[in-house]
Design an enzyme around this catalytic site. Structure first.
Site, PDB file in Angstrom:
ATOM      1  N   LYS A   1       0.816  -1.216   0.000  1.00  0.00           N
ATOM      2  CA  LYS A   1       0.000   0.000   0.000  1.00  0.00           C
ATOM      3  C   LYS A   1       0.845   1.259   0.000  1.00  0.00           C
ATOM      4  O   LYS A   1       0.486   2.252  -0.636  1.00  0.00           O
ATOM      5  CB  LYS A   1      -0.950   0.009   1.197  1.00  0.00           C
ATOM      6  CG  LYS A   1      -2.056  -1.007   1.057  1.00  0.00           C
ATOM      7  CD  LYS A   1      -3.324  -0.573   1.767  1.00  0.00           C
ATOM      8  CE  LYS A   1      -4.360  -1.659   1.713  1.00  0.00           C
ATOM      9  NZ  LYS A   1      -5.343  -1.525   0.687  1.00  0.00           N
TER      10      LYS A   1
ATOM     11  N   LYS B   1      -4.868  -9.961  -7.084  1.00  0.00           N
ATOM     12  CA  LYS B   1      -6.133 -10.139  -6.355  1.00  0.00           C
ATOM     13  C   LYS B   1      -7.159  -9.074  -6.726  1.00  0.00           C
ATOM     14  O   LYS B   1      -6.794  -7.950  -7.080  1.00  0.00           O
ATOM     15  CB  LYS B   1      -5.886 -10.167  -4.830  1.00  0.00           C
ATOM     16  CG  LYS B   1      -5.892  -8.831  -4.168  1.00  0.00           C
ATOM     17  CD  LYS B   1      -6.086  -8.917  -2.651  1.00  0.00           C
ATOM     18  CE  LYS B   1      -6.278  -7.488  -2.147  1.00  0.00           C
ATOM     19  NZ  LYS B   1      -7.118  -7.304  -1.015  1.00  0.00           N
TER      20      LYS B   1
ATOM     21  N   LYS C   1     -10.281  -3.100  -4.463  1.00  0.00           N
ATOM     22  CA  LYS C   1     -10.993  -1.879  -4.836  1.00  0.00           C
ATOM     23  C   LYS C   1     -10.042  -0.702  -4.999  1.00  0.00           C
ATOM     24  O   LYS C   1     -10.401   0.320  -5.564  1.00  0.00           O
ATOM     25  CB  LYS C   1     -12.076  -1.571  -3.812  1.00  0.00           C
ATOM     26  CG  LYS C   1     -11.574  -1.407  -2.395  1.00  0.00           C
ATOM     27  CD  LYS C   1     -12.674  -1.667  -1.398  1.00  0.00           C
ATOM     28  CE  LYS C   1     -12.106  -1.773  -0.006  1.00  0.00           C
ATOM     29  NZ  LYS C   1     -12.945  -2.501   0.898  1.00  0.00           N
TER      30      LYS C   1
HETATM   31  P1  ATP Z   1      -8.168  -2.767  -0.546  1.00  0.00           P
HETATM   32  O1  ATP Z   1      -8.334  -3.296  -1.937  1.00  0.00           O
HETATM   33  O2  ATP Z   1      -8.406  -1.311  -0.390  1.00  0.00           O
HETATM   34  O3  ATP Z   1      -6.937  -3.263   0.113  1.00  0.00           O
HETATM   35  P2  ATP Z   1      -9.830  -4.812   0.374  1.00  0.00           P
HETATM   36  O4  ATP Z   1     -10.675  -5.081  -0.804  1.00  0.00           O
HETATM   37  O5  ATP Z   1      -8.716  -5.742   0.702  1.00  0.00           O
HETATM   38  O6  ATP Z   1      -9.316  -3.342   0.320  1.00  0.00           O
HETATM   39  P3  ATP Z   1     -10.697  -4.856   3.100  1.00  0.00           P
HETATM   40  O7  ATP Z   1     -11.689  -4.049   3.848  1.00  0.00           O
HETATM   41  O8  ATP Z   1      -9.286  -4.589   3.391  1.00  0.00           O
HETATM   42  O9  ATP Z   1     -10.870  -4.681   1.570  1.00  0.00           O
HETATM   43  O10 ATP Z   1     -11.000  -6.391   3.267  1.00  0.00           O
HETATM   44  C1  ATP Z   1     -12.173  -6.946   3.787  1.00  0.00           C
HETATM   45  C2  ATP Z   1     -12.105  -8.454   3.775  1.00  0.00           C
HETATM   46  O11 ATP Z   1     -12.140  -8.931   2.427  1.00  0.00           O
HETATM   47  C3  ATP Z   1     -10.819  -9.049   4.376  1.00  0.00           C
HETATM   48  O12 ATP Z   1     -11.138 -10.192   5.137  1.00  0.00           O
HETATM   49  C4  ATP Z   1      -9.997  -9.410   3.181  1.00  0.00           C
HETATM   50  O13 ATP Z   1      -9.085 -10.454   3.452  1.00  0.00           O
HETATM   51  C5  ATP Z   1     -11.066  -9.857   2.214  1.00  0.00           C
HETATM   52  N1  ATP Z   1     -10.643  -9.714   0.817  1.00  0.00           N
HETATM   53  C6  ATP Z   1     -10.252  -8.584   0.203  1.00  0.00           C
HETATM   54  N2  ATP Z   1      -9.950  -8.819  -1.086  1.00  0.00           N
HETATM   55  C7  ATP Z   1     -10.178 -10.143  -1.297  1.00  0.00           C
HETATM   56  C8  ATP Z   1     -10.060 -10.997  -2.436  1.00  0.00           C
HETATM   57  N3  ATP Z   1      -9.652 -10.536  -3.610  1.00  0.00           N
HETATM   58  N4  ATP Z   1     -10.368 -12.304  -2.290  1.00  0.00           N
HETATM   59  C9  ATP Z   1     -10.785 -12.790  -1.099  1.00  0.00           C
HETATM   60  N5  ATP Z   1     -10.922 -12.036   0.010  1.00  0.00           N
HETATM   61  C10 ATP Z   1     -10.623 -10.728  -0.077  1.00  0.00           C
END
Ligand code: ATP
Ligand code: LTN
Length: 331
Positions: free
Chosen positions: A116, A198, A201
């Site tokens: 990040k 992965k 967002k």
């Molecule tokens: P950012 O993309 O801004 O890092 P994020 O999409 O990872 O955000 P978070 O709020 O950090 O969102 O994550 C919420 C939950 O979703 C966490 O348990 C995280 O591990 C899970 N998660 C996030 N992205 C994925 C993905 N691509 N596949 C499976 N689980 C995910």
């Protein structure tokens, strides 16, 4: 709610950006089925969201929005607790105590921070660097044994384990040692436009992810356009066929079907037919999901968050008081 002989579960999502299918499949969809067997606490982790710049009005709306996502995903407020992190001050306070147990070397290992912060390590907030310690405080305050998350959060849960052990060793038994729970498949949903990264967002084009509030027919189009290989056999092979394997995973979790039975169903058929079926399924799924999401009023949500914060505050205060006493912060 809150039965003494049940194990405790804690998890949370940041109210930042659009909640996407990766968040739903990796995290939220795991939660609802756990509610019968465990004492579940699901937190809207707003203090984590402010580790990067947020617009105050938007943040406020997103706290309510994430809560609606929890409910739309099947979290039942009669069975589980849903609350806002900043409403319970013990989180920030325990994070400070744990800051004095955590080492710089622990935080320097965190891959999420490196990703990040990238080249901006000197200019990002101290909060972003310290983010995993606050997450450890969230988990440890509630005697949590299980933390259901996506794969990218496992390293943070490992740190919470390490800090709990270190604290217990130094000051005497205080914290339960938690463990991460990730799906066997679906812990890491990949981007639709680039299945080697992965689904996320941040820093991605909207063709990378399906937001849970995307227009359902637009979401179907994203499935049709998802990157796949040119071989045209529907077979799960993460290494060599990451695109189709990702779509098989999405299909399998959303519709509770085994991957090998989906492979059999589509044996000899092309990607087009498989994608078309998945697109329809995703579209219908989102229509139902969004109906549930839209059935809650903002006032209901505010009332729920306030009343549930009252319920968890005593649990958090008890753990915090014990930790302070062990350290010697008492009269
Ligand atoms: P950012 O993309 O801004 O890092 P994020 O999409 O990872 O955000 P978070 O709020 O950090 O969102 O994550 C919420 C939950 O979703 C966490 O348990 C995280 O591990 C899970 N998660 C996030 N992205 C994925 C993905 N691509 N596949 C499976 N689980 C995910
Ligand atoms: N860092 C997590 C969100 C989070 C969390 C937690 C998850 C904050 N505190 C405690 C589980 C338990 C993320 O998903 N980015």
């Amino acid at each position: 709610m809150g039965t003494a002989n049940k194990k405790s579960i804690f998890s949370g999502v940041k109210p930042s950006g659009d909640l996407h299918l990766g968040n739903y499949l990796g995290a939220l969809s795991q939660w609802a089925p756990l509610q019968e067997e465990y004492n579940c606490i699901f937190c809207v982790v707003d203090l984590h969201a402010i580790t990067v710049k947020q617009d105050p009005e938007l943040l406020n709306q997103r706290i309510i929005e994430i809560t609606k996502h929890y409910l739309a995903s099947g979290i039942d407020p009669a069975k589980s607790i849903i609350f806002q992190q900043s409403a319970v001050t013990a989180h920030a306070e325990l994070a400070w105590l744990l800051n004095c147990t955590a080492r710089i070397a622990d935080l320097n290992k965190m891959t999420q921070f490196k990703e990040k912060a990238g080249k901006n390590q000197e200019t990002v907030s101290v909060g972003l660097y310290d983010y995993p310690v606050l997450m450890a405080a969230d988990i440890l305050l509630y005697n949590t044994e299980i933390v259901p998350v996506g794969e990218d959060q496992v390293q943070h849960v490992e740190l919470a384990r390490e800090l709990a052990k270190r604290f217990n060793h130094q000051f005497g038994e205080t914290f339960i040692i938690p463990a991460a729970k990730v799906r066997k498949e679906g812990a890491r949903i990949m981007g639709l436009d680039n299945p080697t990264k992965k689904m996320g967002k941040s820093d991605t084009a909207s063709s990378n992810y399906i937001a849970m509030l995307d227009n359902p027919s637009m979401a179907a189009k994203k499935i049709m356009r998802a990157a796949t290989d040119s071989e045209a056999t529907i077979k799960y092979d993460k290494e060599n066929k990451p695109g189709i394997s990702n779509l098989l995973t999405i299909y399998s979790i959303l519709f509770n079907a085994k991957i090998d039975s989906i492979e059999k169903k589509y044996a000899g058929k092309g990607y087009g037919e498989f994608k078309k079926d998945l697109a329809v399924l995703v579209e219908n799924f989102l229509v139902d999901y969004q109906k549930r999401f839209n059935s809650y009023s903002n006032d209901d949500i505010i009332g729920l968050l306030k009343s549930h914060a009252e319920k968890v505050r005593p649990i958090a205060e008890k753990t915090l008081t014990e930790a302070k006493q062990k350290i010697g912060l008492r009269l």
